[in-house]
Design an enzyme around this catalytic site. Structure first.
Site, short mmCIF file in Angstrom:
data_model
loop_
_atom_site.label_atom_id
_atom_site.label_comp_id
_atom_site.label_asym_id
_atom_site.label_seq_id
_atom_site.Cartn_x
_atom_site.Cartn_y
_atom_site.Cartn_z
N HIS A 126 7.32 5.92 5.96
CA HIS A 126 6.30 5.32 6.82
C HIS A 126 6.41 3.81 6.73
O HIS A 126 6.47 3.26 5.62
CB HIS A 126 4.90 5.77 6.40
CG HIS A 126 3.81 5.12 7.20
ND1 HIS A 126 2.84 4.33 6.62
CD2 HIS A 126 3.55 5.13 8.51
CE1 HIS A 126 2.03 3.89 7.57
NE2 HIS A 126 2.44 4.36 8.73
N SER A 127 6.45 3.14 7.86
CA SER A 127 6.49 1.67 7.91
C SER A 127 7.67 1.13 7.08
O SER A 127 8.79 1.55 7.29
CB SER A 127 5.15 1.14 7.42
OG SER A 127 5.08 -0.23 7.53
#
Ligand SMILES: *[C@@H]1O[C@H](CO)[C@@H](O)[C@H](O)[C@H]1NC(C)=O
Length: 951
Positions: A178-179
């Site tokens: 994520h990210s």
């Protein structure tokens, strides 16, 4: 120009700048609500996290800094046992291992129908449960500091090895990032045991915060990995709703096809196009948005089952579960939907089962039938477009996740008596949303349901000849009175609207639609698809009153490039609301501005309701909001440039017998004399097709030529507001000479061993702030007018103070009166302070990282060998040394340089300004580096000789 209007103009400029900042901020926030609203169901779970203590110092020296957890659904899985295939979740900047819970819980609850009972669909398949591991980085700020990112990557690598050691060989692992965790995950490749990677809201091409050179170089090497490694990679992007990662940088670079024409699997899926989700998804929401998380979880289950298969098969699995409809489905593994008959035999059908009709419209069909639709003979066209919509049913292999039994198959028959008709292969076969009239789309906090969706089937059919009529045969099966089907023919030519950008800015453009057709396509070849433009679309409907009852009220599809699609209900935007169109096909610093996008309007033919015309224009509020989010860092870089120019001017004006003018004077000189020329110049430069990384990253696109002067005005206004602010605290000037060399060596040693140079930079800034404050007090007392000098905004008086010879300074040059020297030194210090203040936002985030790491994990983690913080190249003494020398010198009351020097430091400031203007917006950290180099120059030529020469 009189002095008065002069100052008024400057006041206006400051007010304008503040107003602009406010507008950019507000408009930027509004984007989330207006451009791509979010419709996500919350997800629920019963989480528990089992610490994996086995990943200790024998695996990685970072074991005391980070940790690894195994997710377990309470009541569904025992805490210890590992039964399936491993998956590793890597959180992003300031993220947590707990963010894995929504996806992990969904995987468990999909695989098991109830605790310990395997779901029927998986009972006999190759699928096994998945074990979700998650990394805990203690909310480290990895977006701001490359060395933190390196440490995370090193730990993640060890974690992958450790997890693999828990399983029987050979095994493989799936990565979810994520990210910034996605960036870490890509850095782990190539890895023989990683079978696939899904990144969520990850920036792949442009770092969201460009404050650290190391992050840029990590992304650059990741791009090479993405080009060369064969591991399937899918990037999920939330679109405009994600305010942290500009979605244009979330698009994976597409590798060029090799000689065999095949490329590695690289897929970018926007959630606005993701079938069944059709919503913008915010940055943090990406991990819990139900419509997204269950698909990711399902993809992971299926991927784990396909881990032994080729990368191609794994790619197909990803395409199946995270579909965005941009390509017709490949030959899927049989999923049990439909019986995949490849031909039908018309002669085998009983006559009462066959119906002839020109167009098809079935509300709530109840019987199985075959419909023969004669293909119209239109002499002007060689092809006709057959279009069919099916609500909630399936046209194999596409359907909503929980479809009705209703099934449709489409065949092409060259005559009505021809015995065998082959299956008609579609050019488009995908699921589009089915917005509820009168409800916003997507429904806030709810979104789409798994049973919703209209299957769109579009195929090119050759038109019949006059001798022989050909038909499209539509076979309807398992109709139980739910759902609907509609179909018909249309020409395959889209409407091409040739309006250009300037025409649109000037007047907008109106577009008339033909009377009722199922599907109308409009192409705008000359309009930009860029993240910097937002269009406004106003539609008017024929017989709008009947739209509510239509099977399919007008649905608008906006497609730019091959990645991004947005759907809008045109019905809900009546009568007040307009539809806002935006795109991420190109963006500043990422790619050359791209032209062209398509609009498709879907309507059913059961009601007279249809689109009469569309009016397209620029939406300025949204556009400004986009500029604000894209150019915040450019403002900082340009601010440094403006201060450098002011210093350049000041040092130029301070040559000869005159003292260095004060900050406000130089800035106002800049604002009134140079600014008009700079504005003209900035427009001119905007037309030059510079590389994407230069200037404002628009490669000379004329439409964006207005951004540069706008930003320039904002920056100058801000610089004026800052430059006019005076330090208020004062104290006695430090007159005692300390052993400067020793203390500085001590600081350098600290930097080399322990603290990042950004911390030293902050210390230098604080020290210099006090020097300036003290200087103000001295100048005030020397001028003998203490009251008037605790003053108004911009002081004009400072440099016109009558010289006071009694205030002799031992270091003043003989050609200068001592008071002038004092004023010069003070003013110069103020410039340096202003310069350092503008550079502070570039240095400060790393500072925050350091403080956080120190507070969170203790000294040992910060210092830990190999942790990325020990002895790394980031202890860059050279970057900060000139600043330390400078402020130390200034702190002792030293003047900057001989005003008559030939090779003057003012030229160094010109170089800094150029670097700030041209390279700064893309790479703010570069401005800081150039600033340091230029300060070396200033130190060497300005104060060097006397620094060493003093006693
Ligand atoms: C990793 O992959 C390699 C090559 O496919 C294989 O030989 C090895 O056994 C795998 N390691 C584990 C722990 O499964």
């Amino acid at each position: 120009m009189g002095m008065r209007s002069h100052w008024q103009a400057i006041g206006f400029l400051g007010a304008y700048a503040l107003l602009c900042v406010l507008i950019f901020y507000r408009a930027g926030l509004d984007i989330v609500k207006t451009l791509s609203p979010q419709g996500c169901r919350m997800s629920w779970m019963s989480p528990s996290y089992v610490l994996q203590a086995g990943l200790d110092h024998s695996w990685t020296p970072l074991a005391s800094r980070y940790s690894l957890f195994l997710y377990r659904e309470v009541g569904w899985e025992g805490p210890g046992e590992l039964r399936g295939s491993p998956v590793l979740f890597i959180p992003g900047n300031a993220g947590s291992s707990h963010q894995v819970r929504s996806i992990a819980s969904s995987a468990t609850r999909q695989y098991f129908s109830s605790p310990y009972h395997v779901e029927a669909a998986f009972e006999h398949g190759p699928q096994r449960p998945v074990d979700f591991f998650a990394l805990e980085f203690n909310e480290d700020l990895s977006a701001f500091d490359g060395h933190t990112l390196d440490a995370e990557t090193a730990y993640a690598r060890a974690a992958v090895d450790y997890i693999l050691s828990l399983y029987e060989k050979p095994t493989s692992i799936i990565l979810l990032g994520h990210s910034m965790g996605g960036t870490v995950a890509v850095s782990l490749l190539p890895h023989p045991n990683v079978s696939a990677l899904i990144t969520m809201s990850t920036a792949h091409t442009l770092p969201p915060a460009r404050l650290d050179r190391r992050i840029d170089s990590i992304l650059a090497s990741n791009r090479e990995i993405l080009r060369d490694d064969s591991t399937p990679v899918l990037s999920l992007c939330g679109g405009a709703t994600d305010l942290l990662v500009p979605a244009e940088s979330c698009i994976l670079p597409v590798p060029e096809a090799d000689d065999g024409g095949s490329t590695f699997y690289r897929r970018t899926v926007f959630t606005s196009a993701l079938e069944g989700a059709w919503t913008g998804v915010g940055h943090k929401e990406m991990v819990w948005c139900h419509q997204v998380r269950w698909r990711v979880a399902r993809a992971v289950i299926e991927l784990a089952a396909a881990a032994e298969h080729s990368t191609k098969v794994r790619g197909q699995v990803l395409d199946k579960w995270l579909r965005d409809g941009h390509a017709p489905p490949a030959s899927f593994v049989d999923d049990g939907v439909g019986d995949h008959r490849d031909t039908i035999d018309l002669s085998a059908l009983r006559p009462e089962e066959v119906h002839y009709s020109d167009a098809l419209l079935l509300r709530r069909p109840t019987q199985s039938h075959t419909y023969l639709l004669p293909i119209p003979n239109t002499p002007t066209q060689s092809n006709s477009l057959f279009t069919l919509y099916l609500s909630r049913g399936s046209i194999a292999p596409i359907s909503p996740h929980n479809p009705l039994p209703l099934r449709v198959s489409v065949y092409l028959c060259s005559s009505s008596t021809h015995t065998s008709c082959p299956r008609l292969s579609p050019t488009i076969l995908k699921l589009v949303p089915e917005p509820v009239p009168d409800k916003p789309f997507p429904a806030p906090d709810e979104g789409s349901d798994e049973s919703e969706g209209v299957v769109v089937f579009v195929a090119n059919v050759p038109i019949g000849t006059s001798e022989q009529q050909s038909y499209v045969a539509v076979l309807i099966e398992d109709a139980d009175g739910r759902g609907w089907v509609t179909a018909g023919f249309a020409g395959d030519e889209p409407i091409v609207k040739d309006v250009g950008m300037f025409g649109l800015i000037w007047a907008g453009s109106k577009l008339d639609f033909p009377a009722s057709t199922l599907r109308t396509e409009v192409v705008f070849p000359k309009l930009l698809s860029s993240s910097l433009v937002v269009y406004r679309l106003k539609s008017s409907l024929r017989d709008a009153a009947t739209c509510k009852d239509a099977l399919m009220p007008p649905l608008l599809e906006h497609t730019s490039d091959h990645f991004e699609t947005h759907y809008f209900s045109l019905l809900q935007s009546q009568p007040h609301q307009a539809t806002l169109l935006h795109s991420h096909a190109s963006g500043p610093f990422v790619s050359t501005p791209l032209h062209g996008f398509n609009l498709i309007v879907y309507t059913s033919n059961d009601q007279p309701c249809s689109v009469e015309n569309l009016y397209i224009s620029i939406n300025w509020w949204g556009t400004l909001g986009r500029w604000g989010t894209r150019y915040a860092q450019a403002v900082i870089a340009w601010g440094v440039g403006i201060v450098a120019l002011a210093l350049h001017h000041a040092w130029g004006a301070g040559e000869g017998p005159r003292p260095v003018p004060n900050v406000a004077e130089s800035l106002s000189y800049l604002a009134t004399r140079w600014l008009p020329k700079m504005l003209v110049l900035s427009v001119a430069v905007s037309f030059i097709p510079l590389p994407t990384g230069m200037w404002l990253g628009n490669v000379g696109a004329p439409v964006f030529a207005g951004i540069a002067p706008l930003l320039l005005l904002v920056v100058v206004g801000l610089a004026l507001s800052c430059g006019a602010r005076r330090p208020t605290r004062s104290r006695e000037i430090i007159s005692a000479r300390r052993n400067a060399l020793v203390s500085m060596l001590f600081v350098f040693l600290l930097i080399v061993v322990f603290i990042p140079w950004q911390v030293a930079f902050l210390c230098a800034w604080i020290y210099h702030f006090y020097t300036c404050a003290a200087g103000a007090a001295v100048v005030r007392s020397a001028s003998g007018k203490p009251k008037e000098h605790s003053i108004p905004l911009m002081s004009r008086e400072e440099s016109t103070i009558p010289p006071s010879p009694e205030l002799a300074s031992p270091r003043s040059s003989p050609s200068f009166s001592s008071f002038d020297a004092l004023v010069s030194a003070y003013n110069t210090n103020r410039y340096i302070l202003l310069l350092m203040t503008w550079l502070l936002p570039i240095a400060a985030p790393v500072l925050a990282v350091w403080v956080r790491t120190l507070a969170g994990s203790g000294l040992q983690a910060v210092w830990g060998a190999g942790s990325g913080w020990g002895w790394s190249s980031d202890r860059n003494v050279l970057v900060v040394a000139p600043w330390l020398v400078l402020v130390e010198w200034a702190g002792m009351g030293g003047t900057m340089f001989e005003p008559s020097l030939m090779l003057s430091p003012k030229h160094a400031m010109l170089v800094l300004a150029l670097a700030a203007f041209f390279a700064g917006p893309r790479t703010p950290y570069f401005v800081l580096e150039v600033g340091s180099v230029m300060m070396v120059f200033v130190c060497a030529f300005g104060i060097g000789p006397r620094y060493w020469g003093r006693s």
